[in-house]
Design a protein around this motif. Structure first.
Motif, short mmCIF file in Angstrom:
data_model
loop_
_atom_site.label_atom_id
_atom_site.label_comp_id
_atom_site.label_asym_id
_atom_site.label_seq_id
_atom_site.Cartn_x
_atom_site.Cartn_y
_atom_site.Cartn_z
N SER A 178 59.63 -1.81 -0.29
CA SER A 178 58.75 -0.74 -0.75
C SER A 178 59.55 0.53 -1.01
O SER A 178 60.46 0.87 -0.25
CB SER A 178 57.69 -0.46 0.32
N GLU A 179 59.20 1.23 -2.07
CA GLU A 179 59.87 2.50 -2.33
C GLU A 179 59.62 3.49 -1.21
O GLU A 179 60.48 4.32 -0.90
CB GLU A 179 59.42 3.09 -3.66
N ILE A 180 58.47 3.39 -0.55
CA ILE A 180 58.20 4.31 0.55
C ILE A 180 59.13 4.04 1.72
O ILE A 180 59.51 4.96 2.45
CB ILE A 180 56.72 4.23 0.97
N MET A 181 59.55 2.79 1.92
CA MET A 181 60.55 2.50 2.95
C MET A 181 61.86 3.21 2.61
O MET A 181 62.49 3.84 3.48
CB MET A 181 60.79 0.99 3.04
N ALA A 182 62.29 3.13 1.35
CA ALA A 182 63.51 3.80 0.93
C ALA A 182 63.37 5.31 1.05
O ALA A 182 64.30 6.02 1.47
CB ALA A 182 63.87 3.41 -0.50
N ILE A 183 62.21 5.83 0.69
CA ILE A 183 61.95 7.27 0.78
C ILE A 183 62.05 7.75 2.22
O ILE A 183 62.71 8.76 2.52
CB ILE A 183 60.57 7.61 0.18
N LEU A 184 61.39 7.04 3.13
CA LEU A 184 61.44 7.42 4.54
C LEU A 184 62.87 7.38 5.06
O LEU A 184 63.29 8.25 5.83
CB LEU A 184 60.55 6.49 5.37
N ALA A 185 63.62 6.39 4.63
CA ALA A 185 64.99 6.24 5.11
C ALA A 185 65.91 7.33 4.59
O ALA A 185 66.90 7.68 5.24
CB ALA A 185 65.54 4.87 4.73
N LEU A 186 65.61 7.89 3.42
CA LEU A 186 66.47 8.90 2.81
C LEU A 186 66.00 10.33 3.05
O LEU A 186 66.75 11.28 2.82
CB LEU A 186 66.57 8.66 1.30
N SER A 188 65.22 13.89 4.56
CA SER A 188 65.96 14.72 5.51
C SER A 188 65.06 15.64 6.33
O SER A 188 65.52 16.30 7.25
CB SER A 188 66.99 15.57 4.76
N SER A 189 63.76 15.67 5.99
CA SER A 189 62.80 16.53 6.69
C SER A 189 61.40 16.12 6.25
O SER A 189 61.24 15.34 5.31
CB SER A 189 63.04 18.00 6.37
N ARG A 190 60.38 16.69 6.91
CA ARG A 190 59.02 16.42 6.46
C ARG A 190 58.79 16.94 5.04
O ARG A 190 58.13 16.30 4.23
CB ARG A 190 58.01 17.06 7.42
N GLU A 191 59.33 18.11 4.74
CA GLU A 191 59.14 18.68 3.41
C GLU A 191 59.84 17.82 2.35
O GLU A 191 59.30 17.61 1.26
CB GLU A 191 59.67 20.11 3.36
N ASP A 192 61.04 17.32 2.67
CA ASP A 192 61.73 16.43 1.75
C ASP A 192 60.94 15.15 1.55
O ASP A 192 60.84 14.63 0.44
CB ASP A 192 63.14 16.13 2.29
N LEU A 193 60.37 14.62 2.64
CA LEU A 193 59.51 13.43 2.54
C LEU A 193 58.35 13.70 1.60
O LEU A 193 58.03 12.88 0.72
CB LEU A 193 59.00 13.03 3.92
N ARG A 194 57.70 14.84 1.76
CA ARG A 194 56.56 15.19 0.91
C ARG A 194 56.97 15.24 -0.57
O ARG A 194 56.29 14.68 -1.44
CB ARG A 194 55.98 16.54 1.32
N LEU A 226 52.28 8.68 7.63
CA LEU A 226 53.70 8.65 7.99
C LEU A 226 54.08 9.72 9.02
O LEU A 226 55.26 9.92 9.30
CB LEU A 226 54.55 8.83 6.73
N ARG A 227 53.07 10.39 9.58
CA ARG A 227 53.31 11.51 10.50
C ARG A 227 54.27 11.15 11.63
O ARG A 227 55.20 11.90 11.94
CB ARG A 227 51.98 11.97 11.08
N ASP A 228 54.05 10.02 12.28
CA ASP A 228 54.92 9.61 13.39
C ASP A 228 56.03 8.68 12.94
O ASP A 228 57.07 8.59 13.60
CB ASP A 228 54.08 8.92 14.48
N ALA A 229 55.81 7.98 11.83
CA ALA A 229 56.82 7.03 11.36
C ALA A 229 58.12 7.72 10.97
O ALA A 229 59.19 7.09 10.99
CB ALA A 229 56.28 6.23 10.17
N ILE A 230 58.07 8.99 10.63
CA ILE A 230 59.29 9.70 10.24
C ILE A 230 60.19 9.99 11.44
O ILE A 230 61.38 10.29 11.28
CB ILE A 230 58.95 11.02 9.51
N LEU A 231 59.67 9.88 12.65
CA LEU A 231 60.45 10.19 13.85
C LEU A 231 61.33 9.00 14.25
O LEU A 231 60.81 7.90 14.48
CB LEU A 231 59.53 10.56 15.02
N PRO A 232 62.65 9.17 14.37
CA PRO A 232 63.53 8.07 14.78
C PRO A 232 63.17 7.53 16.17
O PRO A 232 62.73 8.27 17.04
CB PRO A 232 64.92 8.71 14.78
N ASN A 233 63.38 6.24 16.34
CA ASN A 233 63.06 5.56 17.60
C ASN A 233 64.30 5.44 18.48
O ASN A 233 65.35 5.00 18.02
CB ASN A 233 62.52 4.16 17.31
N LEU A 234 64.14 5.83 19.74
CA LEU A 234 65.24 5.78 20.71
C LEU A 234 65.00 4.64 21.71
O LEU A 234 63.96 4.59 22.35
CB LEU A 234 65.36 7.10 21.46
N VAL A 235 65.98 3.74 21.80
CA VAL A 235 65.98 2.69 22.82
C VAL A 235 67.39 2.63 23.39
O VAL A 235 68.20 3.52 23.17
CB VAL A 235 65.55 1.32 22.25
#
Length: 523
Positions: A178-186, A188-194, A226-235
């Motif tokens: 999905s392009e949205i997967m690529a967008i989320l991965a690239l 750099s901020s919420r504003e950039d995501l928007r 995508l509010r929470d999905a943009i936050l990196p996951n720590l394990v």
């Protein structure tokens, strides 16, 4: 890691999400060193690139370095398809493995929901009068599901009468494509995501002009999903080494590495960041240097090329019985980007000393750094030699790491350069439909975007059956897709598809859960 309480959102007993405010503390500080992990051409079962990445991070900690491993989130497609789990294994894995492999923190579901919301908004807009004058035949936005399902590649939507909308041909892509997967991965901020979401081109008006997600007033709702999905996951790994796992674009049909946000956070927290890329160096690594690096400024200090005796044998020929030509080609390709590389031979149980010594001797003869890794059995101790090599190779003067071509080069030139210099093709042939689309994108001002070539991972060529280092062949581009939000063109090579299918004996038939809730058959 020095993470403050207010920068961490706890998700259960073993998982956290890092808030974006964390980046404010390191915005202008010296960052750690980025180590790019790639591989030789892999077999269908993979060569343990994730195991090596995790083991290397653990090995660096054994040597007193602060290290973080950054990985993509696993897709359910391969988990239920052929490869099984994608969290490493043995003493080099990220935990809790089953949770990470399955639903994790719901990021993939959020991405799929945002993608499908936009698809629903398109058909709803047409049904309610089509004020944007969208040409239904030109709609390029598919639907998505995170599962291998070949029956969904080409479908007809809105069957059953006028009350269901306008029937038209469409299809599904796997969520990793999905392009949205690529967008989320690239992003750099919420504003950039928007802004990236707003730029998504879903199709064209009858006058040929592009229709964007912004025109459908869909961006705000996608941002909510995508509010929470943009936050990196720590394990953490099996040896308590920090791991950031975020986003999951495939390395052939997308750019193939975890999120930029996760990498930037890790670089502010550690001396070394071990970042895995997808598939072999002709795919994930090339896309990192030619797509990710120009967009973000992130520059690897070193590269690790994961090899296995099994993978090299799969690339062998009569003139090259051990498959070394394939390894050499990947090393030569990395040298074109100006990065120094270490070969990591991931040792499997059946490998003989003779096999290992042969690879070692070949690398020594070429003057290439080499280390045997055994992270699966020994954890960080099995990767200390590799860690030492990485420290040494990245300790000198900064390398002149570079992309293969200028960022503003025409897309046709970029495709040609990648085909000739990385894949070893004699040239490129564009099928008529691909040529027509590319010309249209050029007239709209998209002709100089970065290019993501969607190509088989099983060969340096566009034919999965051609092993080793194929010669006397031409790369065939069968289709071109515009990913304006992600910021690149996708050039589809050969018979590559964006929705995989299940095999005759998929991993799904071996998975189960017992009465205590313990999952079996994932690996």
């Amino acid at each position: 890691m020095g993470i403050r309480v207010e920068e961490l959102e706890i998700r259960g007993a073993h998982v956290g999400k890092l808030r974006l405010e964390l980046l404010d503390r390191w915005a202008f500080q010296v960052q750690g060193k980025l180590v790019l992990v790639t591989a030789v051409t892999p077999t269908n079962h993979g060569e343990g690139k994730t195991v090596v990445s995790i083991g290397l991070a653990q090995g660096l900690r054994k040597l007193g370095r602060k290290a973080v491993v950054t990985l993509r989130q696993p897709s359910l497609g391969p988990i239920f398809g052929l490869k099984g789990g994608a969290t490493g294994g043995g003493k080099s894995q990220v935990l809790p493995a089953e949770l990470i492999n399955l639903h994790f923190t719901g990021d993939f579901h959020a991405i799929a929901a945002a993608h499908n919301l936009l698809a629903a908004m398109i058909d709803s807009h047409i049904y309610h009068g089509n004020a944007l004058d969208i040409d239904a035949a030109s709609i390029t936005w598919p639907r998505t599901v995170d599962m291998n399902d070949r029956a969904l590649r080409h479908i007809t939507v809105a069957e059953g009468g006028k009350s269901n909308g306008l029937p038209r041909e469409s299809g599904f892509v796997i969520t990793a494509a999905s392009e949205i997967m690529a967008i989320l991965a690239l992003a750099s901020s919420r504003e950039d995501l928007r802004q990236r979401l707003e730029r998504i081109v879903i199709g064209f008006r009858k006058d040929g002009s592009p229709v964007r997600a912004k025109d459908l007033q869909c961006t705000g709702a996608m941002m909510v999903l995508l509010r929470d999905a943009i936050l990196p996951n720590l394990v953490q790994t099996s040896e308590h080494t920090p791991a950031l796992i975020h986003a999951g674009p495939f390395g052939n049909i997308a750019h193939g590495t975890c999120s930029v946000l996760a990498q930037k956070m890790a670089l502010g927290l550690a001396d070394f960041v071990v970042n895995e890329t997808g598939f072999a160096a002709d795919l994930g690594a090339e896309k990192y240097f030619d797509i990710v690096m120009p967009a973000t400024g992130l520059r690897p200090a070193a590269a690790v090329v994961v090899a296995s005796v099994r993978a090299l044998r799969a690339q062998a020929s009569e003139s090259d019985p051990r498959g070394f030509a394939n390894l050499d080609r990947h090393l030569e390709n990395l040298a074109k980007f100006g990065v120094s590389a270490v070969v990591a031979l991931n040792r499997f149980a059946g490998d003989t000393d003779e096999d290992v010594d042969a690879v070692r001797a070949h690398c020594e003869e070429r003057g290439v750094r080499f280390a045997v890794t055994d992270g699966f059995v020994r954890g960080g101790d099995g990767a200390v030699d590799l860690a030492q090599q990485v420290i040494e190779v990245s300790s000198g003067a900064p390398a002149e790491v570079r992309s293969l071509f200028p960022a503003d080069a025409p897309a046709t030139e970029k495709i040609e350069r990648i085909a000739r210099e990385i894949y070893g093709a004699d040239g490129v042939r564009f099928e008529a439909a691909a040529q027509e689309k590319l010309l249209h994108f050029e007239t709209l001002g998209f002709g100089r975007l970065p290019v993501c070539i969607a190509k088989t991972q099983a060969s340096l060529s566009d034919d999965p059956k051609r092993t080793g280092v194929p010669t006397e062949w031409t790369l065939t581009i069968t289709d071109i897709h515009l990913a304006a939000g992600a910021g690149f063109l996708i050039a589809v090579a050969g018979k590559m598809v964006l929705m995989p299918g299940l095999g005759k004996d998929p991993q799904a038939v071996h998975l189960d859960v017992d009465e205590r809730g313990v999952i079996t058959g994932m690996y």
